[in-house]
Design an enzyme around this catalytic site. Structure first.
Site, PDB file in Angstrom:
ATOM      1  N   GLY A  80       0.145  -3.413  -7.794  1.00  0.00           N
ATOM      2  CA  GLY A  80      -0.028  -2.147  -7.094  1.00  0.00           C
ATOM      3  C   GLY A  80       0.798  -1.059  -7.755  1.00  0.00           C
ATOM      4  N   GLN A  92       5.193   6.794  -8.530  1.00  0.00           N
ATOM      5  CA  GLN A  92       5.915   5.999  -9.537  1.00  0.00           C
ATOM      6  C   GLN A  92       5.676   6.489 -10.958  1.00  0.00           C
ATOM      7  OE1 GLN A  92       4.322   2.174  -7.645  1.00  0.00           O
ATOM      8  NE2 GLN A  92       6.254   1.497  -8.539  1.00  0.00           N
ATOM      9  N   CYS A 151       8.698  -4.669  -7.217  1.00  0.00           N
ATOM     10  CA  CYS A 151       8.201  -3.312  -7.440  1.00  0.00           C
ATOM     11  C   CYS A 151       8.406  -2.955  -8.902  1.00  0.00           C
ATOM     12  CB  CYS A 151       8.987  -2.350  -6.548  1.00  0.00           C
ATOM     13  SG  CYS A 151       8.489  -0.633  -6.715  1.00  0.00           S
ATOM     14  N   LEU A 152       7.404  -2.336  -9.504  1.00  0.00           N
ATOM     15  CA  LEU A 152       7.530  -1.946 -10.921  1.00  0.00           C
ATOM     16  C   LEU A 152       8.644  -0.920 -11.106  1.00  0.00           C
ATOM     17  CD1 LEU A 152       3.754  -1.702 -11.925  1.00  0.00           C
ATOM     18  CD2 LEU A 152       5.374  -3.530 -12.491  1.00  0.00           C
ATOM     19  N   HIS A 191       3.581  -1.196   1.296  1.00  0.00           N
ATOM     20  CA  HIS A 191       4.588  -0.959   0.244  1.00  0.00           C
ATOM     21  C   HIS A 191       4.239   0.302  -0.562  1.00  0.00           C
ATOM     22  CE1 HIS A 191       7.178  -2.567  -3.245  1.00  0.00           C
ATOM     23  NE2 HIS A 191       6.511  -1.567  -3.773  1.00  0.00           N
ATOM     24  N   GLU A 192       2.960   0.431  -0.930  1.00  0.00           N
ATOM     25  CA  GLU A 192       2.556   1.578  -1.772  1.00  0.00           C
ATOM     26  C   GLU A 192       2.543   2.878  -0.973  1.00  0.00           C
ATOM     27  OE1 GLU A 192       2.675   1.037  -4.804  1.00  0.00           O
ATOM     28  OE2 GLU A 192       2.421  -1.136  -4.822  1.00  0.00           O
ATOM     29  N   HIS A 239       5.869   4.380  -0.932  1.00  0.00           N
ATOM     30  CA  HIS A 239       6.183   5.160  -2.143  1.00  0.00           C
ATOM     31  C   HIS A 239       5.765   6.614  -1.967  1.00  0.00           C
ATOM     32  CE1 HIS A 239       7.701   2.345  -5.111  1.00  0.00           C
ATOM     33  NE2 HIS A 239       6.698   1.501  -4.923  1.00  0.00           N
TER      34      HIS A 239
HETATM   35 NI    NI Z   1       6.580  -0.473  -5.576  1.00  0.00          NI
END
Ligand code: NI
Length: 168
Positions: A46, A51, A92-93, A134-135, A138
């Site tokens: 995701g 991000q 998470c990236l 989660h996204e 962000h």
């Molecule tokens: Ni993330």
């Protein structure tokens, strides 16, 4: 398609609240393609526009493992349909190398638009429900580390800052 640089915690730009997507044009669809490419290259499941330092309410997912089932959510909103909390290990990236248990509602109903602006609705549970929540966090300037104890968050912050200095 282009690969975009991913912001890493504790970069303050990850704290910006994203604005609604209003224009669904070719430029927007290029952003969607670039985000998918970036997510796949980074081996993520995701990615939120925040991000990659684009502050629009857009996220992409692919839970297939085959990188052939992209899902696009513009202007996503959700309501909880099962209040019961479910614990799941999240990564998470933007927080590379760290995985921690986070508790979130087990099932949600999501309303969003696709890359052409067409509205859709779906019910999500399990990993899909975790990822979408989660996204969307962000897009509101929130990270999964915010659910951890301050001590744990500080430790992750310190380790990542050290890594970032090394590679700068
Ligand atoms: Ni993330």
């Amino acid at each position: 398609m282009a690969q975009l640089p991913i912001l890493e915690f504790p970069d303050p730009r990850l704290r910006k609240v994203a604005a609604p997507v209003t224009v669904f044009d070719e430029r927007f669809r290029t952003l969607v393609e670039d985000m998918l490419e970036t997510m796949y290259q980074a081996e993520g499941i995701g990615l939120a526009a925040t991000q990659v330092n684009v502050h629009q309410r857009l996220l992409v997912l692919d839970l297939s493992g085959e990188k052939d089932s992209p899902q696009v959510f513009a202007n996503p909103e959700f309501e909880v349909i099962e209040q019961e909390l479910h614990e799941h290990q999240e990564g998470c990236l933007s927080v590379p190398g760290f995985f921690e248990e986070v508790r979130r509602p087990r099932a949600i109903r999501v309303r969003a638009q696709d890359q052409h602006g067409k509205s859709f609705e779906l019910e999500a549970r399990g990993v899909l429900a975790v990822c979408i929540q989660h996204e969307i966090d962000h897009l509101d300037g929130k990270l999964f580390v915010d659910y951890l104890t301050p001590l744990k968050r500080q430790r992750i912050r310190g380790k990542l800052l050290k890594e970032q200095r090394k590679s700068a």
